[in-house]
Design a protein around this motif. Sequence first.
Motif, PDB file in Angstrom:
ATOM      1  N   THR A  12       7.112 -39.188  19.137  1.00 53.33           N
ATOM      2  CA  THR A  12       6.429 -40.566  19.216  1.00 53.33           C
ATOM      3  C   THR A  12       4.954 -40.523  19.180  1.00 53.33           C
ATOM      4  O   THR A  12       4.221 -41.376  18.892  1.00 53.33           O
ATOM      5  N   ALA A  50       5.135 -41.959  24.996  1.00 52.45           N
ATOM      6  CA  ALA A  50       6.646 -42.637  25.713  1.00 52.45           C
ATOM      7  C   ALA A  50       7.170 -41.475  26.742  1.00 52.45           C
ATOM      8  O   ALA A  50       7.443 -40.357  26.109  1.00 52.45           O
ATOM      9  N   GLY A  79      12.704 -32.191  22.344  1.00 51.08           N
ATOM     10  CA  GLY A  79      11.602 -32.903  21.684  1.00 51.08           C
ATOM     11  C   GLY A  79      10.690 -33.397  22.772  1.00 51.08           C
ATOM     12  O   GLY A  79       9.574 -33.915  22.300  1.00 51.08           O
ATOM     13  N   ALA A  80      10.895 -32.888  24.152  1.00 48.42           N
ATOM     14  CA  ALA A  80       9.898 -33.358  25.051  1.00 48.42           C
ATOM     15  C   ALA A  80       8.691 -32.542  25.096  1.00 48.42           C
ATOM     16  O   ALA A  80       8.643 -31.237  25.035  1.00 48.42           O
ATOM     17  N   ILE A  93       6.691 -36.382  27.811  1.00 51.91           N
ATOM     18  CA  ILE A  93       6.639 -37.599  26.786  1.00 51.91           C
ATOM     19  C   ILE A  93       7.328 -37.216  25.595  1.00 51.91           C
ATOM     20  O   ILE A  93       7.655 -35.739  25.336  1.00 51.91           O
ATOM     21  N   ASP A  94       7.717 -38.054  24.839  1.00 55.31           N
ATOM     22  CA  ASP A  94       8.461 -37.753  23.309  1.00 55.31           C
ATOM     23  C   ASP A  94       7.191 -37.183  22.442  1.00 55.31           C
ATOM     24  O   ASP A  94       6.346 -37.870  22.041  1.00 55.31           O
ATOM     25  N   ARG A  95       7.561 -35.833  21.803  1.00 58.17           N
ATOM     26  CA  ARG A  95       6.557 -35.273  20.907  1.00 58.17           C
ATOM     27  C   ARG A  95       6.517 -36.011  19.734  1.00 58.17           C
ATOM     28  O   ARG A  95       5.468 -36.276  19.165  1.00 58.17           O
ATOM     29  N   VAL A 140       9.826 -39.364  28.439  1.00 58.66           N
ATOM     30  CA  VAL A 140      11.201 -38.850  28.461  1.00 58.66           C
ATOM     31  C   VAL A 140      11.363 -38.081  29.662  1.00 58.66           C
ATOM     32  O   VAL A 140      10.462 -37.612  30.200  1.00 58.66           O
ATOM     33  N   GLN A 149      14.588 -33.026  27.838  1.00 58.46           N
ATOM     34  CA  GLN A 149      15.264 -33.775  26.771  1.00 58.46           C
ATOM     35  C   GLN A 149      14.500 -32.924  25.646  1.00 58.46           C
ATOM     36  O   GLN A 149      13.496 -32.368  25.560  1.00 58.46           O
TER      37      GLN A 149
END
Length: 942
Positions: free
Chosen positions: A470, A478, A486-487, A466-468, A480, A484
């Motif tokens: 967000t 969210a 920032g995951a 997930i996106d850190r 991801v 990626q």
Amino acid sequence: MEPSLEPGIGAPALQRPGVTPARLMAVIGSLMRELHGGHAPAPALDDDLQQALGIDSLARMELMLRLEQSFGVRLPEAQVQAARTPRELLHILAAAPPADVVERAPSVADMPVAEPEVRALPRHARTLAEVLQWHADKAGARRHVLLLYGSRAAETLTHAELLAGARDMAGALQRLGPVRGEAVALMLPTSLEFLQAFMGILLAGGIPVPIYPPLGSARIEDHLRRQLHILSNAGAVLLISDRQALAAARLLRAGVPRLRAVLTPERLRAMGGRHEPVALSGADCALIQYTSGSTGQPKGVVLTHANLLANIRAMGQALQVGAGDLLVSWLPLYHDMGLIGAWLGCLYHGVPLILMPPQAFLGRPSRWLKAISDHRATLSAAPNFAYEVLATKVPDAELQGLDLRCWRAALNGAEPVQAATLERFAQRLRPFGFDARAMLPVYGLAECGVGLAFPPPGRGARIDGIDRLTLQCQGRAAPVAAGQPGALRVVGCGMPLPGHELRVVDGQGAEVADRREGRIEFRGPSATAGYFGNPAATGALFHDGWLDSGDLGYVADGELFLTSRVKDLIIRGGHNLHPYDLEAAVSALPGIRRGCVAVFGAPDPATGTERIVVVAETRAGEPEARAALRQRIARLSLDCLGLPADEIVLAGPHAVLKTSSGKIRRAACRDLYERGLLDQPQSAVAGQLARLWGEALLRRLRERGRRAAAALFGARAWAAFGIGAGLGALAALLPGRRRRKHLARALARAVLRAGGLPLRVRGAVPEGSGPWIFVSNHASYLDWLVLTAVLPAQACLVAKRELRRHLALGWVLARMGVRFVTRDDSRAGVEDTRQLARAARDGESLVFFPEGTLGRAPGLQPFHLGAFAVAAQSGLGVVPTSLTGTRSVLRDGSWWPRAGAVEVTLHEPLLADGQTWESLLRLRDAARERVAQGCREPLLSA
């Protein structure tokens, strides 16, 4: 850099060539430079390994592995763990056998065998005692536990032996005094005696309270203070300890005046005593399990037999436990995962248990996997750190020969599960037959027994990318790609156990949608009714029938994903920051003590938000090295949190507080930080113990003073009662009932004043000539004295006819105008009601206790109708009267008064609206509601 040796120190008489002080100190120095950033001071032979060199139990495990590789020996881990200085390690090395000498495994005859037939289960058992009795009756000779000590001979225990030993313990406990419903603390290491003592407490009707023995001396004061809190909160009356911990146990007894005795299992067995069976039900408390205290003081979770059995049955169903299963556990028995999940779960399901002390794992982690391989175990569980140690620390040579194809469920819980650890473990153990699909990250908490959410067996771990940013800014998980930038990788913990539910709610308590972060709440048959002796915490636990787990997470596709503890969350500039990734990253830095990093938020009054504080243990002393560490930690904070740390504290060893299971106590660290005490040097053990003994002595003196004051008060009160009773008997000789009753009223007031019982009256007798019908709650034998002092002199008490049969007492009461009624004969009772109604119409006020009896426990019992029938027949008003404090001053079953204030509340009168059955019920219920409001006690059902 060559290690420094103190002048004049010669080498010991060595038995093995090549074992020299210089080689030993080179290995220790190398480890210390890695631990402390390459700038560790040179160690000396007589330095204290823990206090001076900062080598704790995990670092000692690493040191032992390196010494074995360097010297080609197999070290006795118990001796290595007990060694205090490098000089003692030198002697242990000199006497150690070669590396190719392995410890003797138990013979096959010692091993419990998982029988292939389908076994029945005690599905109708209501208590753990019934579970044990069921197995003892059905298969008493079946091996229940095989206890492995490492190099020591194994011990075995059958179901029949467990029951016999538990009955011996129960008989001795009952001989010491009644323990029904009372807490008995267990401070024992992993042993067969622990199992027998635990069940013995239950058979005696007591409540086991496991606490952990002192494991080290660095923070002995902090450890014992936490145990003092637990013992005091639980109201423990006995403490069972082994000989090694007797000194600490006696100190605890000195600090907890209610503790009657400290006993060892050997002494209990020697005492003997016949066990008297105690009737137990599923609603009885079976365990007070204290939380680890990672976010504050430990709280006592009350778990009934029904709670525990519901949790054990649900976990067995989720894991599909069957006849061919066998479980290996080294988890401590004073924690729910080892106690309930491992031992009690095996006891219920009839699964053989291979039990190992935690020290067996810490001394040689590979022994855990070897036990699984040797015994063909199918089930085993551990915290994340144990999987990490096996994945990264154990040398290849210790893994040779393992066959882990039998291991179908490797449960990982009790602390945050790291995705990287799962992958490293699966990759490292794949050549030895471990199937990654066997990994089961699970979620549970003491407030739900132990387990709450499990994934399906055989699926393997589910890792969500997930996106850190967000998650931090919007509270939304969210998805991801895992690689990626920032995951954040979050491990799934499965679905709720059968019969249990969980939900995720926002700050207002409304359930949120999938992939929205919020507080995790749960409910189900395993859920506790609350915390022992902590009504405030219990009230905060429940929200509309759901229990607050104290954790944050989200649900995706029906599976729970854990993100943080609520109290660990750092709120900075509208961002919700989770500390765990940063702690793990900082902990991996060279020079930082692994697992000794705490990240928390501290209030910042200037900005109205929280400051990010990073505390990391290190022994680096040079300014350049410390500055370099700060720079690296600052960069990691930006990488992991997206924000810089406001303060980085480089502290010495043991500054970061932990629970007994190794969890970081962030709240305690925050408290020390805010008080400026975080990195204060620890005083010597002798000083810590002396401080505790001094406090315990003062506590004892205060307790004795309190008891002496209570004894003096009781004596004073009884002297006043006795003199008043004598004068009352003389007053009964006077002519004229009116004169006698006025004198009785004056005497009652004088007795209360002389006895030191302050009396407060709220409200007043209604204006008018009366008469009135007074109805009062009945909380104590003191009630009649209080009402005599408060109510008008012409008011007559209504009492049971049995009192009339006492020659002296009955005569005095009759002379004082007491009216007697029959309780057990309905016809006589109707006639008594008519006579009382006539007396009321003739101008006599009457005083009733419509409950008809009294008891120790608070609560207003149902009212009988007699008083209200008299009021309806005579046309008089009913004055509800509430008594408060008399139950506390003189409780039923006790004849020694205690100091306290007494209060009487006279409510506005009530009138009957007729003489029908319905009107009597309305009058009764209205009066009972008024009395309950005034005495502030709950309404009890019949």
